[in-house]
Design a protein around this motif. Structure first.
Motif, PDB file in Angstrom:
ATOM      1  N   GLN A  47     -92.343  88.341  -4.572  1.00 25.76           N
ATOM      2  CA  GLN A  47     -93.696  87.946  -4.188  1.00 25.76           C
ATOM      3  C   GLN A  47     -94.553  89.158  -3.856  1.00 25.76           C
ATOM      4  O   GLN A  47     -95.709  89.249  -4.262  1.00 25.76           O
ATOM      5  N   SER A  48     -94.003  90.119  -3.128  1.00 28.17           N
ATOM      6  CA  SER A  48     -94.796  91.292  -2.743  1.00 28.17           C
ATOM      7  C   SER A  48     -95.116  92.166  -3.951  1.00 28.17           C
ATOM      8  O   SER A  48     -96.147  92.820  -3.989  1.00 28.17           O
ATOM      9  N   GLY A  49     -94.248  92.141  -4.950  1.00 26.42           N
ATOM     10  CA  GLY A  49     -94.529  92.881  -6.172  1.00 26.42           C
ATOM     11  C   GLY A  49     -95.678  92.273  -6.958  1.00 26.42           C
ATOM     12  O   GLY A  49     -96.449  92.987  -7.598  1.00 26.42           O
ATOM     13  N   LEU A  50     -95.802  90.948  -6.913  1.00 23.45           N
ATOM     14  CA  LEU A  50     -96.874  90.270  -7.636  1.00 23.45           C
ATOM     15  C   LEU A  50     -98.206  90.299  -6.891  1.00 23.45           C
ATOM     16  O   LEU A  50     -99.260  90.460  -7.491  1.00 23.45           O
ATOM     17  N   THR A  51     -98.146  90.113  -5.573  1.00 23.86           N
ATOM     18  CA  THR A  51     -99.384  89.983  -4.788  1.00 23.86           C
ATOM     19  C   THR A  51     -99.828  91.279  -4.125  1.00 23.86           C
ATOM     20  O   THR A  51    -100.927  91.344  -3.590  1.00 23.86           O
ATOM     21  N   LYS A  52     -98.949  92.276  -4.113  1.00 19.95           N
ATOM     22  CA  LYS A  52     -99.213  93.556  -3.431  1.00 19.95           C
ATOM     23  C   LYS A  52     -99.446  93.377  -1.936  1.00 19.95           C
ATOM     24  O   LYS A  52    -100.176  94.141  -1.318  1.00 19.95           O
ATOM     25  N   TRP A  53     -98.833  92.355  -1.335  1.00 22.21           N
ATOM     26  CA  TRP A  53     -98.885  92.126   0.108  1.00 22.21           C
ATOM     27  C   TRP A  53     -97.485  91.794   0.596  1.00 22.21           C
ATOM     28  O   TRP A  53     -96.769  90.995  -0.008  1.00 22.21           O
ATOM     29  N   CYS A  54     -97.091  92.427   1.701  1.00 25.94           N
ATOM     30  CA  CYS A  54     -95.760  92.221   2.260  1.00 25.94           C
ATOM     31  C   CYS A  54     -95.874  92.106   3.776  1.00 25.94           C
ATOM     32  O   CYS A  54     -96.423  92.992   4.435  1.00 25.94           O
ATOM     33  N   LEU A  55     -95.355  91.012   4.331  1.00 28.00           N
ATOM     34  CA  LEU A  55     -95.418  90.802   5.775  1.00 28.00           C
ATOM     35  C   LEU A  55     -94.671  91.902   6.516  1.00 28.00           C
ATOM     36  O   LEU A  55     -95.153  92.413   7.526  1.00 28.00           O
ATOM     37  N   MET A  56     -93.497  92.291   6.016  1.00 23.31           N
ATOM     38  CA  MET A  56     -92.721  93.332   6.696  1.00 23.31           C
ATOM     39  C   MET A  56     -93.488  94.652   6.733  1.00 23.31           C
ATOM     40  O   MET A  56     -93.451  95.367   7.727  1.00 23.31           O
ATOM     41  N   GLU A  57     -94.199  94.970   5.670  1.00 25.54           N
ATOM     42  CA  GLU A  57     -94.983  96.203   5.660  1.00 25.54           C
ATOM     43  C   GLU A  57     -96.120  96.127   6.667  1.00 25.54           C
ATOM     44  O   GLU A  57     -96.435  97.112   7.336  1.00 25.54           O
ATOM     45  N   SER A  58     -96.719  94.958   6.821  1.00 28.84           N
ATOM     46  CA  SER A  58     -97.766  94.784   7.827  1.00 28.84           C
ATOM     47  C   SER A  58     -97.200  94.997   9.228  1.00 28.84           C
ATOM     48  O   SER A  58     -97.834  95.632  10.075  1.00 28.84           O
ATOM     49  N   ILE A  59     -96.008  94.492   9.470  1.00 23.06           N
ATOM     50  CA  ILE A  59     -95.360  94.663  10.770  1.00 23.06           C
ATOM     51  C   ILE A  59     -95.039  96.125  11.016  1.00 23.06           C
ATOM     52  O   ILE A  59     -95.289  96.663  12.106  1.00 23.06           O
ATOM     53  N   VAL A  60     -94.500  96.810  10.015  1.00 23.24           N
ATOM     54  CA  VAL A  60     -94.144  98.220  10.151  1.00 23.24           C
ATOM     55  C   VAL A  60     -95.399  99.060  10.423  1.00 23.24           C
ATOM     56  O   VAL A  60     -95.380  99.970  11.256  1.00 23.24           O
TER      57      VAL A  60
END
Length: 69
Positions: A47-60
């Protein structure tokens, strides 16, 4: 390390840990339902590869780690 690098390290650790806990031949086997967690991490990577958004990256990033290029 950049935020995207940390996310991939965390994802890799989660996948290896859940495989170790979910495969019956493993010395630390707990339950086969841990394989569902492996699938969850894989789906989130997809999902993050398709949408370029990742919840874990936001948290980090909120923890103060700088974003990568």
């Amino acid at each position: 390390m950049n935020s995207w690098q940390i996310v991939r390290v965390i994802a890799g650790f989660f996948i290896l840990l859940s495989l170790a806990l979910g495969i019956p031949g493993s010395p630390i086997f707990v339950n086969q339902w841990w394989l569902a967690f492996t699938a969850f991490v894989g789906i989130n990577l997809f999902q993050s590869g398709l949408t370029k958004w990742c919840l874990m990256e936001s948290i980090v990033r909120k923890l103060g780690i700088k974003a990568g290029n």
